[in-house]
Enzyme design. Structure first.
Site, PDB file in Angstrom:
ATOM      1  N   CYS A   1      12.613   9.822  64.199  1.00  0.00           N
ATOM      2  CA  CYS A   1      13.824   9.205  63.641  1.00  0.00           C
ATOM      3  C   CYS A   1      14.070   9.722  62.227  1.00  0.00           C
ATOM      4  CB  CYS A   1      13.692   7.683  63.609  1.00  0.00           C
ATOM      5  SG  CYS A   1      13.437   6.974  65.244  1.00  0.00           S
TER       6      CYS A   1
ATOM      7  N   ARG B   1      17.394   6.637  72.247  1.00  0.00           N
ATOM      8  CA  ARG B   1      18.286   7.473  71.408  1.00  0.00           C
ATOM      9  C   ARG B   1      19.610   7.666  72.150  1.00  0.00           C
ATOM     10  NH1 ARG B   1      14.669   9.066  67.490  1.00  0.00           N
ATOM     11  NH2 ARG B   1      12.549   9.059  68.290  1.00  0.00           N
TER      12      ARG B   1
END
Ligand code: BEZ
Length: 219
Positions: free
Chosen positions: A55, A138
């Site tokens: 991330c 995601r």
């Protein structure tokens, strides 16, 4: 899933649906989504958690490339199931401490949405229990200037996204809208586009027989 447990119903907006509306607190203040961005494209993307390495690499890249998306009239908005103070601390860490692939001092100036109650993540189908019931996958939602979902891409927790592809997909959709064309496989900006199929035998014949400059008719 435990035996005898009811399967959880996951809602997921589809292409062509109005983007689900929500109000949220973000690192850039409160937002009313998508109304606050009317007239712009929006890329709404979720990530599993703050302070995790994949991330962090994605956020640094998005921060670096944000100007490319704003030049395309596109607002970025991130989301994870974390609280505002975690988001703020993480973005400060990214700016002050993290260096990756030549990127350093990266400042994230697009909103990062707090979603500790999972309200938004559930509305957008970002929780996929087979992958994780506490972290968002995601997900990437492309929302058009009229607030309609135009494209959706999902990746698992383990795979960072490819930002060249997100930008390419955005430009392909903008090109399709502007010129009423479609884009072939692996299309890149500047490549040939495809005009809609001929709607009648006469048009098909004209296309084959008339040699229009810049137009290739294969069949
Ligand atoms: C990461 O961002 O590094 C990550 C988050 C969840 C699962 C795997 C990796």
């Amino acid at each position: 899933m435990e035996q005898n447990q009811e399967p959880q119903i996951i809602s997921l907006p589809r292409i062509g649906d109005a983007a689900p509306v929500f109000k949220a607190v973000t690192t850039q203040g409160k937002i009313n989504f998508p109304a606050d961005y009317k007239g712009k494209w929006i890329i709404l993307f979720s990530h599993p958690a703050d302070f995790t390495p994949v991330c962090t690499s994605e956020f640094m890249t998005f921060a670096k490339r944000e100007s490319e998306f704003s030049a395309l009239n596109c607002q970025l908005a991130g989301l994870s199931i974390d609280g505002l103070y975690s988001h703020i601390a993480w973005l400060r860490t990214i700016k002050d401490k993290i260096e990756y692939k030549g990127m350093k001092n990266m400042e994230v100036t697009f909103p990062l949405i707090e979603d500790i109650a999972m309200e938004v993540a559930k509305k957008y189908g970002m929780i996929q229990p087979g992958e994780s019931s506490t972290q968002a996958v995601r997900a990437v939602f492309f929302i058009g200037p009229k607030g309609i979902v135009r494209a959706i891409i999902y990746y698992p927790l383990s795979s960072g996204r490819n930002f060249d592809e997100l930008k390419r997909a955005l430009i392909a959709m903008q090109t399709a809208d502007a010129y009423a064309v479609a884009t072939p496989v692996d299309w890149q900006p500047g490549d040939d586009v495809i005009v809609p199929p001929a709607g009648s035998c006469g048009v098909a014949k004209d296309r084959m027989e008339t040699k229009e400059e810049g137009v290739t008719c294969y069949d």
